[in-house]
Design a protein around this motif. Structure first.
Motif: not given
Ligand SMILES: Nc1ncnc2c1ncn2[C@@H]1O[C@H](COP(=O)(O)OP(=O)(O)OP(=O)(O)O)[C@@H](O)[C@H]1O
Ligand SMILES: [Mg+2]
Length: 254
Positions: A16-23, A40-49, A59-61, A175-177, A206-208
Motif C-alpha cells: 500500500f501507498y497510504g490507502s492505495f492498494h498497489a499490490l 505488464g502495462p505502466s502502473g501495474c506494480g512491477k517496480s513496486t513489487f 524509504y517511501i512515506d 528495473d528496465e535496465p 521490462t516493457h520490451n
C-alpha cells in the motif's frame, strides 16, 4: 518428500501507498540462478513489487507491506533482519545508469569502501573481477582513474552492474535496465544477463516483450496490482492461459 527450494518467495503479499492498494495478494516463487521477467502495462506494480524484494520501498512515506517475502526461506521483513545486510545480498540496477561522480575505479569499489575495506589488493582484484564480469574491463582498464561520467550510457550501465556485483550479492534486481540504451548497448546487457544467471538469480522488469522472450526463463504478467499469469517464458508467450495476457503480449493494450 523434500520441498522444492526457491530463492525468493512472495506469500500473500499486499502493498500500500497510504490507502492505495498497489499490490494485491501476490503469491509467487522465483527460481535460483534463473532469470525471471516482470511484464505488464505502466502502473501495474512491477517496480513496486521488484522494490519490495530488497525493501527499497522502506524509504517511501506511507508505504507498507503485508504478507511475507522469503529470501532463502527467511522473511526479509522480519524483525531481526538488517536492511544493510539484505541489500548486500540483493543488489539493484536502475533504469537510468546512475554512476557516482567519481572515478570508474571508485564506482566499482564503492560498496567495499562503505564496508570499511581498505586493502588495496582486495579493492583492485574486486574491481578487475567485477569489470571483467560485465565485459567492461578491456574498455576501461587504462582509464580507471577517469570519471565514470565520461563513459557512454551503455558503459555506465555495465559499470553500475559491476558496482552491484562487487559486493557479491546472490540476487540482482533490474528495473528496465536497458530502456535508456541504444540497441547495441542493449544487446550487450542482454548477453551479460545471460552470462550472469549462471551465478546469480536475476529479476528484471521490462516493457520490451522481445527482451523478456530473449533473456528470461520465467515471466510474470501483472495487471493493476495483480499477478495474472506466471509461467515459463516460452509457455507464457506461446500459450497464455488468460485473455488479458494474450491481449497484452500481442500488443492490443499496454
Ligand atoms: N511513491 C509512490 N506513492 C504513491 N503511489 C505510488 C508511488 N509509486 C508508485 N505508486 C503507484 O503504484 C502503482 C504501481 O506503480 P509502479 O511504479 O510499481 O508501476 P510499474 O508497473 O513499475 O509502472 P511503469 O511500467 O510505468 O514503471 C501505480 O498506480 C503508481 O501510481
Ligand atoms: Mg516501473
Amino acid at each position: 518428500m523434500s520441498k522444492k527450494f526457491y530463492k525468493l518467495e512472495s506469500k500473500n503479499l499486499n502493498a500500500f501507498y497510504g490507502s492505495f492498494h498497489a499490490l494485491k495478494n501476490i503469491n509467487m516463487a522465483m527460481e535460483e540462478k534463473a532469470v525471471t521477467a516482470f511484464i505488464g502495462p505502466s502502473g501495474c506494480g512491477k517496480s513496486t513489487f521488484l522494490r519490495t524484494l530488497n525493501r527499497m520501498n522502506d524509504y517511501i512515506d506511507g508505504f507498507r507491506v503485508e504478507g511475507d517475502i522469503l529470501l532463502d526461506g527467511r522473511d526479509i521483513y522480519g524483525r531481526d533482519v538488517r536492511v544493510d545486510e539484505l541489500r548486500k545480498e540483493v543488489g539493484m540496477v536502475f533504469q537510468k545508469p546512475n554512476p557516482f561522480p567519481k572515478t570508474i575505479f571508485e564506482n566499482v569499489v564503492y560498496g567495499l569502501r562503505i564496508q570499511g575495506i581498505k586493502d588495496k589488493r582486495v579493492l583492485a582484484e574486486t574491481a578487475e573481477n567485477s569489470l571483467r564480469q560485465t565485459a567492461l574491463w578491456e574498455e576501461v582498464k587504462d582509464k580507471l582513474d577517469q570519471s565514470a561520467l565520461a563513459l557512454s550510457g551503455g558503459q555506465q550501465q555495465r559499470l553500475c552492474i559491476a558496482r552491484a556485483l562487487a559486493i557479491s550479492p546472490s540476487v540482482i534486481l533490474m528495473d528496465e535496465p536497458t530502456s535508456a540504451l541504444d540497441p547495441i548497448s542493449t544487446a550487450k546487457i542482454e548477453e551479460l544477463i545471460y552470462e550472469l544467471k549462471q551465478a546469480y538469480t536475476i529479476i528484471i522488469v521490462t516493457h520490451n516483450m522481445q527482451q523478456a522472450g530473449r533473456v528470461s526463463d520465467y515471466t510474470a504478467f501483472f495487471y493493476i496490482g495483480e499477478l495474472v499469469e506466471y509461467a515459463k517464458t516460452k509457455t507464457l508467450f506461446t500459450s497464455p492461459k488468460h485473455e488479458r495476457t494474450q491481449n497484452y503480449i500481442t500488443g492490443r493494450f499496454g
